[in-house]
Design a protein around this motif. Structure first.
Motif, PDB file in Angstrom:
ATOM      1  N   HIS A  51      41.906  49.251  46.591  1.00  0.00           N
ATOM      2  CA  HIS A  51      40.615  48.580  46.722  1.00  0.00           C
ATOM      3  C   HIS A  51      40.153  48.093  45.353  1.00  0.00           C
ATOM      4  CE1 HIS A  51      39.804  49.884  50.888  1.00  0.00           C
ATOM      5  NE2 HIS A  51      40.542  50.920  50.536  1.00  0.00           N
ATOM      6  N   ILE A  52      39.645  46.861  45.318  1.00  0.00           N
ATOM      7  CA  ILE A  52      39.001  46.331  44.122  1.00  0.00           C
ATOM      8  C   ILE A  52      37.498  46.403  44.382  1.00  0.00           C
ATOM      9  CG2 ILE A  52      38.539  44.255  42.757  1.00  0.00           C
ATOM     10  CD1 ILE A  52      41.458  43.467  43.123  1.00  0.00           C
ATOM     11  N   THR A  53      36.814  47.213  43.582  1.00  0.00           N
ATOM     12  CA  THR A  53      35.377  47.418  43.755  1.00  0.00           C
ATOM     13  C   THR A  53      34.698  47.429  42.390  1.00  0.00           C
ATOM     14  OG1 THR A  53      35.715  49.814  43.719  1.00  0.00           O
ATOM     15  CG2 THR A  53      35.586  48.765  45.886  1.00  0.00           C
ATOM     16  N   LYS A  54      33.393  47.207  42.408  1.00  0.00           N
ATOM     17  CA  LYS A  54      32.619  47.252  41.172  1.00  0.00           C
ATOM     18  C   LYS A  54      31.928  48.592  41.071  1.00  0.00           C
ATOM     19  CE  LYS A  54      29.592  44.755  38.165  1.00  0.00           C
ATOM     20  NZ  LYS A  54      28.822  43.554  37.903  1.00  0.00           N
ATOM     21  N   LYS A  55      32.064  49.204  39.883  1.00  0.00           N
ATOM     22  CA  LYS A  55      31.381  50.471  39.618  1.00  0.00           C
ATOM     23  C   LYS A  55      30.750  50.348  38.243  1.00  0.00           C
ATOM     24  CE  LYS A  55      31.835  55.438  39.744  1.00  0.00           C
ATOM     25  NZ  LYS A  55      32.706  56.567  40.004  1.00  0.00           N
ATOM     26  N   GLY A  56      29.440  50.384  38.199  1.00  0.00           N
ATOM     27  CA  GLY A  56      28.739  50.176  36.934  1.00  0.00           C
ATOM     28  C   GLY A  56      28.944  48.739  36.486  1.00  0.00           C
ATOM     29  N   ASP A  57      29.439  48.574  35.258  1.00  0.00           N
ATOM     30  CA  ASP A  57      29.673  47.214  34.750  1.00  0.00           C
ATOM     31  C   ASP A  57      31.150  46.836  34.756  1.00  0.00           C
ATOM     32  OD1 ASP A  57      30.414  48.968  32.767  1.00  0.00           O
ATOM     33  OD2 ASP A  57      29.484  47.851  31.134  1.00  0.00           O
ATOM     34  N   LYS A  58      31.985  47.629  35.432  1.00  0.00           N
ATOM     35  CA  LYS A  58      33.434  47.376  35.485  1.00  0.00           C
ATOM     36  C   LYS A  58      33.897  47.143  36.914  1.00  0.00           C
ATOM     37  CE  LYS A  58      34.982  48.783  31.268  1.00  0.00           C
ATOM     38  NZ  LYS A  58      35.836  48.064  30.403  1.00  0.00           N
ATOM     39  N   TRP A  59      34.960  46.355  37.046  1.00  0.00           N
ATOM     40  CA  TRP A  59      35.672  46.180  38.311  1.00  0.00           C
ATOM     41  C   TRP A  59      36.899  47.075  38.246  1.00  0.00           C
ATOM     42  CZ3 TRP A  59      34.077  43.570  42.543  1.00  0.00           C
ATOM     43  CH2 TRP A  59      32.972  42.742  42.394  1.00  0.00           C
ATOM     44  N   ASN A  60      37.156  47.817  39.313  1.00  0.00           N
ATOM     45  CA  ASN A  60      38.257  48.782  39.331  1.00  0.00           C
ATOM     46  C   ASN A  60      39.210  48.530  40.491  1.00  0.00           C
ATOM     47  OD1 ASN A  60      37.226  50.448  37.146  1.00  0.00           O
ATOM     48  ND2 ASN A  60      35.654  51.081  38.586  1.00  0.00           N
ATOM     49  N   LEU A  61      40.495  48.736  40.210  1.00  0.00           N
ATOM     50  CA  LEU A  61      41.528  48.761  41.240  1.00  0.00           C
ATOM     51  C   LEU A  61      41.880  50.227  41.433  1.00  0.00           C
ATOM     52  CD1 LEU A  61      43.714  47.375  43.049  1.00  0.00           C
ATOM     53  CD2 LEU A  61      45.230  47.555  41.070  1.00  0.00           C
TER      54      LEU A  61
END
Length: 74
Positions: free
Chosen positions: A5-15
């Motif tokens: 999943h590619i999601t946004k957490k805080g100010d970063k996008w994470n895979l």
């Protein structure tokens, strides 16, 4: 097949791989992370669900493309 999943957490996008807490890759922008994901998935088979900033599903991509179980062009 693994699911990511590619999601946004805080100010970063994470895979993040489903079931893991720590992201496999991170980036400042979604587009940058999508490019990193292409490289990361080059030797893997899996489904990547790309989410919008609000968490809703935007699209799903299958890597490797030849492993896509659907007979569709999309």
């Amino acid at each position: 097949m693994d699911n990511y999943h590619i999601t946004k957490k805080g100010d970063k996008w994470n895979l993040t791989k489903e079931g893991n807490e720590r992201p496999s890759k991170s980036a400042e922008t979604k587009q940058e992370l999508i490019e990193k994901t292409k490289e990361f998935m080059a030797d893997k088979t899996g489904s990547v669900k790309i989410h919008k900033e609000d968490g809703k599903l935007q699209e799903e991509r299958t890597y490797q493309r030849k492993d896509d179980p659907k007979n569709s062009k999309g």
